[in-house]
Design an enzyme around this catalytic site. Structure first.
Site, short mmCIF file in Angstrom:
data_model
loop_
_atom_site.label_atom_id
_atom_site.label_comp_id
_atom_site.label_asym_id
_atom_site.label_seq_id
_atom_site.Cartn_x
_atom_site.Cartn_y
_atom_site.Cartn_z
N GLU A 237 -4.97 1.95 2.74
CA GLU A 237 -4.96 0.76 3.60
C GLU A 237 -5.12 1.15 5.05
O GLU A 237 -5.80 0.50 5.83
CB GLU A 237 -3.64 -0.01 3.41
N GLU A 238 -4.46 2.25 5.43
CA GLU A 238 -4.41 2.65 6.85
C GLU A 238 -5.77 3.09 7.38
O GLU A 238 -5.96 3.18 8.59
CB GLU A 238 -3.37 3.76 7.06
N ASP B 136 -0.29 4.48 0.96
CA ASP B 136 -0.57 5.53 1.95
C ASP B 136 0.19 5.29 3.25
O ASP B 136 0.62 4.16 3.54
CB ASP B 136 -2.08 5.60 2.24
N HIS C 169 0.82 -1.22 0.00
CA HIS C 169 0.00 0.00 0.00
C HIS C 169 0.85 1.26 0.00
O HIS C 169 1.96 1.29 0.56
CB HIS C 169 -1.01 0.00 1.15
N HIS D 27 3.90 3.68 12.33
CA HIS D 27 2.89 4.72 12.62
C HIS D 27 3.39 5.82 13.55
O HIS D 27 2.58 6.54 14.13
CB HIS D 27 1.60 4.12 13.21
N ASP E 93 6.25 1.55 6.38
CA ASP E 93 4.91 0.96 6.29
C ASP E 93 4.11 1.83 5.34
O ASP E 93 3.60 2.87 5.73
CB ASP E 93 4.28 0.93 7.68
N ASP F 268 3.63 -6.35 3.71
CA ASP F 268 3.22 -5.27 4.62
C ASP F 268 3.41 -5.67 6.08
O ASP F 268 2.57 -5.39 6.93
CB ASP F 268 1.74 -4.93 4.34
ZN ZN Z 1 0.91 -1.27 6.37
#
Ligand code: ZN
Length: 407
Positions: A173-174, A80, A78, A378, A139, A196
């Site tokens: 995705e997030e 984003d 992903h 994150h 990520d 991922d």
């Molecule tokens: Zn991810």
């Protein structure tokens, strides 16, 4: 260009998604900035059917060069980054030959080994870290990087025999919308891997089963001075309901394969009250049992406060992909074999959440998850182990080779 140079380039493109705009895909226009770069790079690599669609999904195919037929394998990552932390003006820094000690990200922010003790094991590796002001974006740009690096390697090594390969890069995705407009037919793979995860030793074939519950309480509000035997306080009924649920079954007391019931929102007054829960368990029967516990608590409240005081609505959101992957044992077997070839002991960590692959698996595309070398996702302490990023490329090539050996 090395793998880490590629990763840095992708990380510097801000692609943060936005849950406030979740009805639109992509939730942020800026995700197209990376999508267009990838579209161009895939074209330059000579891939076929390169397509960037209006919802910001990038698809491409690499035809096989074998004389016999094998299944088409897909790789997905992903684009984003998490809404939790800024992805603007990312300034990654390479640390060569990490000494295993605390890392000062800037004058104020230090990545402390006491907080992340497993990082001590990364001594001697090369790391990519942030400047302490943003997340890194490994990520899942590490996932994108290792997929692109595998494609580049195959272009440079035309003697490498392989079957047909499909790749896709997805938005949002997030915020849980990665699979929303994913076109499985257009993608064209028989099975796939989301790149991922964390360490490359990890293969995730299990997710939670997930449901949500909304409990509504109806009260009877009158002047407190004249309330005797008449008032029904909805807020009190709601708090009593919450207290009836097992205290040990909350996220703060669970780990591994233990599920939970999580109260994530509450509002209320005497007249009406509402509790919102999410319910999670790897075992579907145990998820159903948790719903039953909540129904029992509801019955108790209605018996005590009067029939119709409380009502509950459940909604199932996603299921454990293991249920599907069990039907295609070869898919995880390729992944496990490929990890072993890298010299790692496989880590089977059940994901305490969902993955895009879980939803895709239930829609007909079996799709476990593999790592690309990142960690501490994150937030500002995010890092990527550069050695593992490179190994993740080899991991992909190993899987492709193992499939090509299938007769
Ligand atoms: Zn991810």
């Amino acid at each position: 260009m090395s793998a880490v140079e590629r990763l840095i380039r992708y990380c510097q493109i801000d692609t943060q998604s936005d849950p406030a705009n979740e009805d639109v895909t992509p939730s942020t226009e800026k995700q197209f900035n990376l999508a267009r770069v990838l579209e161009q790079e895939l074209n330059e690599l000579g891939l076929e059917d390169v397509c960037l669609d209006e919802h910001c999904y990038v698809y491409a195919k690499l035809p096989g060069n074998l004389d016999h037929e094998v299944k088409t394998v897909g790789f997905i990552a992903h684009m984003d980054t998490a809404p939790d932390f800024s992805g603007t003006n990312v300034k990654p820094r390479i640390i060569r030959n990490f000494d295993g000690n605390d890392i000062a990200l800037n004058d104020e922010v230090t990545l402390k080994m006491d907080s992340f003790p497993w990082m001590r094991d990364l001594k001697g590796k090369d790391l990519l870290v942030t400047d302490g002001n943003t997340l890194l974006g490994a990520d899942d740009k590490a996932g994108i990087t290792c997929i692109m690096e595998a494609l580049v390697w195959m272009k440079e090594h035309p003697e490498f025999r392989h079957g047909p390969i499909a790749v896709a890069f997805t938005p949002d995705e997030e915020i849980g919308n990665g699979p929303k407009y994913f076109d499985i037919e257009k993608f064209g793979a028989d099975f796939a891997y989301t790149m991922d995860g964390g360490t490359v030793a990890e293969l995730s074939d299990e997710t939670f089963n997930a449901a949500s519950a909304v409990v509504k309480f109806k009260g009877f509000s009158i002047h407190p001075g004249e309330a005797k035997d008449k008032m029904i306080n909805a807020a009190l009924a709601a708090s009593e309901f919450a207290s009836l649920l097992p205290k040990h079954m909350i996220p703060a007391h669970t780990e591994g394969r233990e599920g939970f019931i999580h109260l994530h929102n509450m509002k209320g007054d005497c007249e009406s009250a509402e509790l919102e829960y999410i319910i999670r368990d790897h075992d579907y029967a145990k998820l159903q049992a948790k719903k039953e516990l909540m129904r029992n608590a509801l019955d108790y409240i209605n018996a005590e406060y009067g029939e119709g005081t409380a009502e509950i609505t459940f909604r199932d959101s996603y299921r454990n992909m293991k249920e599907i992957l069990n039907q295609y044992p070869e898919v995880c077997a390729y992944g496990e074999k490929a990890i072993k070839e890298l010299g790692y002991e496989i880590v089977h960590e059940p994901v305490r959440g969902g993955t895009d692959g879980a939803q895709l698996s239930f829609r007909g595309l079996p799709c476990p998850n593999l790592g690309a070398g990142g960690g501490n996702f994150h937030g500002r302490y995010e890092y990527c182990v550069i050695n593992e990023l490179e190994e993740a490329r080899t991991l992909i090539l190993n899987i492709i080779r193992l499939i090509s050996e299938e007769v």
